[in-house]
Each structure stands twice: as structure tokens, then as C-alpha cells.
Design a protein around this motif. Structure first.
Motif, PDB file in Angstrom:
ATOM      1  N   ILE A 208      66.481 -10.351  11.032  1.00  0.00           N
ATOM      2  CA  ILE A 208      66.273 -11.479  11.953  1.00  0.00           C
ATOM      3  C   ILE A 208      67.574 -11.921  12.628  1.00  0.00           C
ATOM      4  N   HIS A 209      68.569 -11.034  12.657  1.00  0.00           N
ATOM      5  CA  HIS A 209      69.819 -11.307  13.373  1.00  0.00           C
ATOM      6  C   HIS A 209      70.164 -10.066  14.187  1.00  0.00           C
ATOM      7  N   LEU A 210      70.587 -10.267  15.439  1.00  0.00           N
ATOM      8  CA  LEU A 210      70.888  -9.133  16.312  1.00  0.00           C
ATOM      9  C   LEU A 210      72.061  -9.440  17.237  1.00  0.00           C
ATOM     10  N   THR A 211      72.990  -8.521  17.286  1.00  0.00           N
ATOM     11  CA  THR A 211      74.050  -8.533  18.289  1.00  0.00           C
ATOM     12  C   THR A 211      73.889  -7.275  19.124  1.00  0.00           C
ATOM     13  N   ALA A 212      73.917  -7.409  20.452  1.00  0.00           N
ATOM     14  CA  ALA A 212      73.717  -6.241  21.311  1.00  0.00           C
ATOM     15  C   ALA A 212      74.590  -6.329  22.555  1.00  0.00           C
ATOM     16  N   TRP A 213      74.924  -5.159  23.064  1.00  0.00           N
ATOM     17  CA  TRP A 213      75.700  -5.033  24.302  1.00  0.00           C
ATOM     18  C   TRP A 213      75.074  -3.925  25.118  1.00  0.00           C
ATOM     19  N   MET A 214      75.031  -4.120  26.423  1.00  0.00           N
ATOM     20  CA  MET A 214      74.522  -3.038  27.272  1.00  0.00           C
ATOM     21  C   MET A 214      75.194  -3.048  28.638  1.00  0.00           C
ATOM     22  N   GLU A 215      75.286  -1.867  29.212  1.00  0.00           N
ATOM     23  CA  GLU A 215      75.780  -1.700  30.574  1.00  0.00           C
ATOM     24  C   GLU A 215      74.596  -1.302  31.442  1.00  0.00           C
ATOM     25  N   LEU A 216      74.419  -1.996  32.573  1.00  0.00           N
ATOM     26  CA  LEU A 216      73.288  -1.729  33.456  1.00  0.00           C
ATOM     27  C   LEU A 216      73.699  -0.811  34.601  1.00  0.00           C
ATOM     28  N   ASP A 217      72.699  -0.221  35.243  1.00  0.00           N
ATOM     29  CA  ASP A 217      73.015   0.786  36.265  1.00  0.00           C
ATOM     30  C   ASP A 217      73.609   0.206  37.539  1.00  0.00           C
ATOM     31  N   GLY A 218      73.591  -1.124  37.687  1.00  0.00           N
ATOM     32  CA  GLY A 218      74.241  -1.756  38.830  1.00  0.00           C
ATOM     33  C   GLY A 218      75.653  -2.211  38.519  1.00  0.00           C
ATOM     34  N   GLY A 219      76.128  -1.874  37.315  1.00  0.00           N
ATOM     35  CA  GLY A 219      77.475  -2.244  36.910  1.00  0.00           C
ATOM     36  C   GLY A 219      77.571  -3.520  36.112  1.00  0.00           C
ATOM     37  N   THR A 220      76.458  -4.252  35.979  1.00  0.00           N
ATOM     38  CA  THR A 220      76.452  -5.500  35.210  1.00  0.00           C
ATOM     39  C   THR A 220      76.537  -5.213  33.714  1.00  0.00           C
ATOM     40  N   VAL A 221      77.328  -6.033  33.010  1.00  0.00           N
ATOM     41  CA  VAL A 221      77.474  -5.917  31.558  1.00  0.00           C
ATOM     42  C   VAL A 221      76.741  -7.092  30.904  1.00  0.00           C
ATOM     43  N   VAL A 222      76.010  -6.811  29.841  1.00  0.00           N
ATOM     44  CA  VAL A 222      75.201  -7.828  29.154  1.00  0.00           C
ATOM     45  C   VAL A 222      75.617  -7.923  27.696  1.00  0.00           C
ATOM     46  N   ASP A 223      75.793  -9.162  27.200  1.00  0.00           N
ATOM     47  CA  ASP A 223      75.959  -9.335  25.753  1.00  0.00           C
ATOM     48  C   ASP A 223      74.909 -10.305  25.252  1.00  0.00           C
ATOM     49  N   TYR A 224      74.368  -9.991  24.075  1.00  0.00           N
ATOM     50  CA  TYR A 224      73.222 -10.719  23.532  1.00  0.00           C
ATOM     51  C   TYR A 224      73.475 -11.095  22.081  1.00  0.00           C
ATOM     52  N   HIS A 225      73.138 -12.337  21.757  1.00  0.00           N
ATOM     53  CA  HIS A 225      73.181 -12.812  20.369  1.00  0.00           C
ATOM     54  C   HIS A 225      71.828 -13.417  20.041  1.00  0.00           C
ATOM     55  N   GLY A 226      71.203 -12.975  18.957  1.00  0.00           N
ATOM     56  CA  GLY A 226      69.922 -13.533  18.544  1.00  0.00           C
ATOM     57  C   GLY A 226      69.907 -13.823  17.053  1.00  0.00           C
ATOM     58  N   ASN A 227      69.312 -14.953  16.672  1.00  0.00           N
ATOM     59  CA  ASN A 227      69.300 -15.360  15.266  1.00  0.00           C
ATOM     60  C   ASN A 227      68.085 -16.240  14.998  1.00  0.00           C
ATOM     61  N   MET A 228      67.254 -15.835  14.042  1.00  0.00           N
ATOM     62  CA  MET A 228      66.106 -16.651  13.648  1.00  0.00           C
ATOM     63  C   MET A 228      66.356 -17.378  12.331  1.00  0.00           C
ATOM     64  N   MET A 229      67.647 -17.498  11.977  1.00  0.00           N
ATOM     65  CA  MET A 229      68.048 -18.222  10.766  1.00  0.00           C
ATOM     66  C   MET A 229      69.055 -19.315  11.146  1.00  0.00           C
ATOM     67  N   ALA A 230      69.076 -19.704  12.434  1.00  0.00           N
ATOM     68  CA  ALA A 230      70.106 -20.616  12.945  1.00  0.00           C
ATOM     69  C   ALA A 230      69.982 -22.003  12.320  1.00  0.00           C
ATOM     70  N   LYS A 231      71.094 -22.504  11.801  1.00  0.00           N
ATOM     71  CA  LYS A 231      71.135 -23.853  11.225  1.00  0.00           C
ATOM     72  C   LYS A 231      71.756 -24.856  12.194  1.00  0.00           C
TER      73      LYS A 231
END
Length: 329
Positions: A208-231
């Protein structure tokens, strides 16, 4: 759109809400229900036709379309029956828990030219629609990066969630990954992700925790943080977003959409004239206009493929392309 008859398959966790939605929607004249658990018949109006078999319901009621709200592992069986009768389908996400199965079902719909839409309701929230409108206007110029935070403390009681390999990624983050594609109009080139469980997690059977990074085909960079245990901070279900561009930035935070540009005060937008829509609205409009609904199964398959790539990346501990991940399926 008058005269449309719906068959709702599934009265479980989301089915009751769908039943009420269909009953009050102006575009739906009649509703019948298919549910294997006969006890759930007591939760709907007694005059509503009730069946344990979709095949029987289709033959007896002759509906115009199917709403598939069954558990994910049953989606394919229901969709196949609907397609066999040439009926359009609005299906809850995911298409299927198995990516190969999802590819198969999308292929079936396309070969038979049957409208097939996934109910991606996060695309239809008013703040999301407003941010999309601003992004499409080009007001921040060429987009450079996207930052997403999703934080909730949410124990999921639905049994299928615990059976998923990566619960957050597959059941919730799929919404956010789909929104990345929707907002940017770009597809991921490279993906890196790490699924894990925070200390004290309320589940040991899934992550239930995720860190992710991705590069898109238009050159945009994405960073993602997800947590279903957030206090700490609790975000909306669609998360907090910040889009950075060459000429400004747009943020979505707690139902506020804000535009920031150098030398100008922040502009905060209301949603008058926008308002929340329903995926059902889009589905019925597409049927009436004889066009492809958005997101179609074909389009949503790309979002599921991105989720699959993140799962493979996490398991292998490497950065990879979506195509490389699909070869792992």
C-alpha cells in the motif's frame, strides 16, 4: 436519450451506488439487475427485475447496454456474454487483473465493433476537468514536469484488494496513472517503481505504498508518491498535483485549482459551468452520437499497461519501457 434499458451486473460494494445512479438518470428508462447472491435482492426496489444469470436477463429483458460492476476476476466472463449478444458495455476498472486477459477482451470488442468503455470516474471530477481545460489552453507553455502526491489512511474491507499483488498500485494508483495520460496527452517511455509496505501497515498480504518515476514521450518527467497508511496530510482520492511548464504552473490541491505565473498573482479557479460529470453521462452520449466513448477499453488498456510496467519494474528493481514490461506478461 430516452428509452434506454440497462442491465446492471453486480450489487456488491459498488453495485448499490450504480443502481441508484441508473434509477435516477434521465437517459435510462428502465433497469434490471443480475446478482448471484439472492439475498441482495432485498436491497433494491421489489419491482426491479432480478436475475441470477446475465444470459437469462438479456433474453428476457432485451436491454440496450450492460453495466459490469462485478469483482475484477469476473469482469471477463460478463463482458464476453455481453459481447456475444452485441451489447455495449460500461465496465468498472480494471478491464481485468490479468494484462493478457485485458488485451484479449479489448480485442474482442474491437473485432466485433462493440462500444466498450471503462468507468474511469476520476477523469470526470470538476477540479480535474478544470485543470485539463487550463492545460489544454497552453497557459503554462511546454510542460516540463508533473508531481503527484496521494496520501490517505484507508483500510480496504473488500476481499479482492488483499488478494492483489500490489493493492495500492492496481486498485487506486491506476486512476492516477490514467490521469497522467489524460492530463498530458503523452505516453510513458520509461518507468521505474517501488512497491512496499510502511511500518505498521494494516495489511501484510499486499502493498500500500508506492514511489514511481516515469519519462513521457513528450519529454515530461513525472514523479509519484502514494500511501494508504498516511498518518499526516490526507489528500483527495484523486491526489494533489503540480504541473510545471515553461511559462507557469498549475496545481490541484484539496479541490482548489490554481494557476501560478511569474510577475502575476495566483489565480484560483471555481468550477461554475464545469461541475462533476458521470462516466455514465459520457457513455450514453457516445452511444447516442455513435462515437468511441472516453476512455474506451482500447485507451484504458494503455493505463493498465503502465500499471503492469510499474509492477514489473518494482519486482525487478530496474527502469524499463512499457513494451519491455509487456513482453514479461
Amino acid at each position: 436519450m430516452s428509452g434506454m434499458k440497462a442491465v446492471l451486473v453486480g450489487l456488491g460494494n459498488f453495485g448499490s451506488g450504480w443502481y441508484k445512479r441508473l434509477r435516477r438518470h434521465a437517459g435510462v428508462q428502465a433497469v434490471c439487475v443480475v446478482e448471484a447472491n439472492a439475498q441482495l435482492r432485498e436491497t433494491i426496489d421489489p419491482e426491479t427485475p432480478f436475475y441470477s444469470s446475465l444470459e437469462d436477463a438479456i433474453i428476457s429483458e432485451r436491454p440496450d447496454f450492460v453495466i459490469n460492476v462485478t469483482p475484477p476476476h469476473i469482469h471477463t466472463a460478463i463482458n464476453e456474454i455481453a459481447f456475444a449478444h452485441g451489447l455495449p458495455v460500461l465496465c468498472e476498472k480494471p478491464i481485468s487483473n490479468d494484462i493478457k486477459d485485458a488485451q484479449y477482451i479489448v480485442g474482442q470488442a474491437e473485432r466485433k465493433h462493440i462500444p466498450f468503455m471503462i468507468s474511469e470516474n476520476y477523469r470526470f471530477f470538476a477540479p480535474v476537468l478544470k485543470a485539463k481545460e487550463l492545460l489544454d489552453s497552453g497557459v503554462i507553455g511546454k510542460m516540463s514536469s508533473v508531481h503527484i502526491e496521494f496520501d490517505r489512511y484507508h483500510v480496504v474491507p473488500v476481499p479482492y484488494f488483499g488478494r492483489l499483488a500490489n493493492g495500492l498500485l492496481e486498485d487506486v494508483t491506476i486512476h492516477h496513472f490514467d490521469m497522467i495520460r489524460y492530463f498530458t496527452g503523452q505516453e510513458a517511455v520509461k518507468v521505474f517503481a517501488k512497491n512496499s509496505n510502511p511500518p505498521g501497515s494494516w495489511t501484510e498480504s499486499t502493498t500500500i505504498h508506492l514511489t514511481a518515476w516515469m519519462e513521457l514521450d513528450g519529454g515530461t518527467v513525472v514523479d509519484y508518491h502514494g500511501n494508504m497508511m498516511a498518518k499526516g496530510k490526507q489528500t483527495e482520492w484523486y491526489g494533489d498535483w503540480r504541473f510545471e511548464g515553461a511559462e507557469g504552473a498549475i496545481s490541484i490541491t484539496s479541490n482548489r485549482v490554481k494557476l501560478m505565473r511569474d510577475g502575476m498573482p495566483d489565480e484560483v479557479y471555481t468550477f461554475e459551468g464545469v461541475g462533476d460529470l458521470l462516466s455514465l453521462d459520457e457513455f450514453l452520449a457516445a452511444l447516442k452520437q455513435q462515437r468511441e466513448p472516453k476512455p474506451s477499453g482500447r485507451d484504458y488498456l494503455k493505463s493498465q499497461s503502465l500499471v503492469h510496467a510499474a509492477a514489473v519494474s518494482s519486482r525487478k528493481g530496474i527502469t524499463l519501457t512499457v513494451e519491455e514490461a509487456l513482453r514479461e506478461a
